[in-house]
Scaffold this active site. Structure first.
Site, PDB file in Angstrom:
ATOM      1  CG  LEU A  39      -2.007  -1.094   1.207  1.00 11.07           C
ATOM      2  CD1 LEU A  39      -2.874  -0.996   2.445  1.00 11.07           C
ATOM      3  CD2 LEU A  39      -2.872  -1.002  -0.043  1.00 11.07           C
ATOM      4  CE  LYS A  51       6.152  -3.107  -3.630  1.00  8.09           C
ATOM      5  NZ  LYS A  51       7.548  -2.669  -3.796  1.00  8.09           N
ATOM      6  CD  GLU A  86       9.199 -12.792  -4.174  1.00  6.37           C
ATOM      7  OE1 GLU A  86       9.223 -11.822  -3.413  1.00  6.37           O
ATOM      8  OE2 GLU A  86       9.260 -13.974  -3.780  1.00  6.37           O
ATOM      9  CG  HIS A 137       1.648  -8.047  -0.313  1.00  5.96           C
ATOM     10  ND1 HIS A 137       1.659  -7.242   0.800  1.00  5.96           N
ATOM     11  CD2 HIS A 137       2.779  -8.807  -0.227  1.00  5.96           C
ATOM     12  CE1 HIS A 137       2.734  -7.508   1.523  1.00  5.96           C
ATOM     13  NE2 HIS A 137       3.426  -8.450   0.917  1.00  5.96           N
ATOM     14  CE  LYS A 155       8.488 -16.693  -1.475  1.00 10.91           C
ATOM     15  NZ  LYS A 155       9.366 -15.537  -1.648  1.00 10.91           N
ATOM     16  CE  LYS A 197       6.412  -8.239 -16.290  1.00 11.24           C
ATOM     17  NZ  LYS A 197       5.947  -8.658 -17.642  1.00 11.24           N
ATOM     18  CE1 TYR A 250       1.883  -2.248 -21.626  1.00  8.67           C
ATOM     19  CE2 TYR A 250       3.165  -1.695 -19.672  1.00  8.67           C
ATOM     20  CZ  TYR A 250       2.646  -2.639 -20.543  1.00  8.67           C
ATOM     21  OH  TYR A 250       2.902  -3.969 -20.341  1.00  8.67           O
ATOM     22  CB  ILE A 251      -3.392   2.761 -22.845  1.00 10.94           C
ATOM     23  CG1 ILE A 251      -3.666   3.475 -21.512  1.00 10.94           C
ATOM     24  CG2 ILE A 251      -4.699   2.239 -23.443  1.00 10.94           C
ATOM     25  CD1 ILE A 251      -4.556   4.690 -21.660  1.00 10.94           C
ATOM     26  CG  LEU A 276       3.433   8.083 -16.907  1.00  6.97           C
ATOM     27  CD1 LEU A 276       4.383   9.237 -17.203  1.00  6.97           C
ATOM     28  CD2 LEU A 276       2.253   8.567 -16.083  1.00  6.97           C
TER      29      LEU A 276
END
Length: 510
Positions: free
Chosen positions: A202, A204, A238, A262, A356, A362, A396-397, A417
């Site tokens: 929360l 980030k 991960e 998360h 993992k 990502k 990004y779109i 962006l």
């Protein structure tokens, strides 16, 4: 001339003093100061705030742990994960406000010594104890000692004359019953307004940006519902395994470690209706409203995996760790389909995936829109909005365009962006630093409330109990792969996710 009470006069004097110095005297106690979490996350975050001049001027930090060590040894441990480029003089100044107290977690006398140390440091700093002060108790501890430490804090350290704030790290319980018991125990000691349940996701940058994207831009919110969105995927990957922490991880598994907290918190922000205001409680009300409408996850909508070693022996499997039971069924990978049963999202599947020892690092949110309702350009690829939380913060779109030049072929491109490119001079702070600053400011917006926690466990507990009671065996997948065989087919079959028919690969600028 009207008379002013001595209390009012003292309060006015304190307010003037704070305004002049922009400062509230603050003591931060880090419990578990000798542990991994404290040295890897808590102390680097505190130092980052110190470097940025964001800690109150009269802050003192006390590390508390069972380990017997000198202040010098404590300083070495606390700074062991600081950035190697950190300014040496700043580190020295930071260590000048750090002390260490050794003691057990269930002994009255040890916590009374801690309270004496807090009092001594405040006297040494000439702090007027009739003025506003803040005491923060940060529990960088295993959950098995949460209640013991909280009880000792309340009985032997808690100061009625100042503002007290207790920070609790996850996991908040093991299932719905244990979570409720923990909330009852903590709630019997502290007011809910004093408790900060920290979920570092929360904090980030891109997670905190979701609300702005949605509610400050009319074109996003206009299509943010079941009429335009086909499915939503939230993915956490991960590229490494448990790395010697298998015994600890085996107590929880990937669902408890990542998904129930998360990823579900991220989902609640993406899915929530607009809150009444930006106040912490209005935001948390909107998140909780969403969680209440999520149906419990079914086993048939779940894929479980457990990584095995590579064929060349270069990477070990999960059960190659000597601390992991050889018959362990603990999943290191899970993918679940969830449903939000309200007017905005009814019929839209939500996929949350975490694992993992996968092929990359990502964390992203992928929102896939429905097919265009016309036949002017048949069989088009779908538009997608992608919010990449880490490692490269970006939005990004995926957009259909005509290929440049004389061709009339269509191509998949993006409106991009990437924060590293757009905001080159701005350093994005660590999530822990952001959340600790919120604690100091008394802002609960990015912390988990007890009823949110209760709903999160309601969603996952039946699934967790079924996996454990029926000993559901996870599917094997190789270390460094994308997950168990059929991982992509699982999503396509259950949620109708369509892969682009056009060649496309998003590459974040270097």
């Amino acid at each position: 001339m009207s008379k002013v009470s001595s209390h009012s006069f003292a309060s006015l004097t304190c307010a003037i003093d704070r305004a002049a110095k922009n400062d509230v005297p603050t003591t931060i106690v880090v419990f578990g100061a000798s542990g991994d979490l404290a040295k890897k996350k808590t102390f680097p975050a505190l130092f980052h705030l110190f470097e940025q001049d964001l800690l109150p001027k009269r802050t003192r930090i006390i590390g508390y742990a069972r380990t017997h060590m000198s202040v010098d040894d404590f300083h070495k441990r606390a700074t062991s994960h600081f950035n190697t480029q950190a300014d040496k003089s700043s580190i020295e100044k930071f260590l000048g406000i750090c002390e260490y107290v050794s003691g057990k977690y269930d002994v009255d006398g040890d916590f009374q010594r801690l309270r004496s140390e807090i009092d001594r440091l405040e006297q040494e700093s000439n702090i007027d104890t009739s003025c506003e002060r803040i005491h923060v108790y940060y529990m960088a501890l295993p959950p098995s000692v949460f209640v013991d430490v909280a009880t000792q804090i309340k009985n032997n350290v808690y100061d009625e004359s100042c503002t007290n704030r207790v920070v609790i790290e996850k996991p908040f319980g093991h299932d719905l019953e244990s979570s409720r018991q923990l909330s009852k125990d903590i709630g019997g000691l502290f007011e809910e307004s004093e408790v900060f349940r920290i979920d570092h996701y929360l904090g980030k940058e891109m997670v905190k940006n979701i609300m702005t994207l949605r509610f400050a831009n009319v074109f996003y919110e206009a299509v943010w519902d079941r009429h335009y969105i086909s499915n939503v995927q939230i993915t956490f990957k991960e590229p490494f395994g448990t790395e010697g922490r298998g015994g600890y991880f085996d107590q929880f598994g990937i669902i408890r470690d990542v998904m129930q907290n998360h990823l579900l918190q991220v989902l609640s922000i993406v899915a929530m209706n607009q809150p009444k205001s930006l106040s912490a409680e209005d935001i948390r009300d909107s998140k909780t409203e969403v969680l209440k409408r999520i149906l419990p996850i079914q086993l048939e909508d779940t894929m479980l995996g457990q990584y095995v070693g590579t064929s060349d022996g270069g990477k070990p499997g999960y059960k190659d760790d000597d601390t992991v039971p050889k018959d362990s069924i603990t999943p290191t990978f899970a993918q679940c389909v969830m449903h939000v049963d309200n007017d905005r999202w009814r019929g839209v599947p939500w996929v949350i995936k975490a694992g993992k020892a996968l092929d990359e690092a990502k964390m992203l949110i992928r929102i896939q829109f429905k097919d265009m309702p016309n036949s002017l350009f048949p069989n088009l690829a779908r538009n997608e909005l992608v919010i990449q939380v880490s490692p490269k913060e970006s939005v990004y779109i995926k957009t259909i365009v005509k290929e440049p030049g004389l061709s009339t072929n269509l191509a998949m491109s993006e409106l991009d962006l990437t924060y590293k490119t757009r905001y080159q001079d701005i350093k994005i702070p660590d999530a822990y630093a952001t959340l600790i600053l919120d604690v100091l400011n008394g802002d609960h917006s990015n912390f988990v409330r007890s009823d949110e926690l209760d709903e999160a466990w309601r969603i996952f507990t039946p699934l967790l109990h079924q996996i454990e009671n029926d000993r559901v065996k996870p599917l094997p997948y190789k270390y460094g792969s994308s997950g168990p065989e059929g991982v992509y087919q699982f999503v396509e079959d259950r949620v109708g996710y369509k892969r682009t028919g056009l060649e496309y690969h998003w590459q974040a600028p270097q």
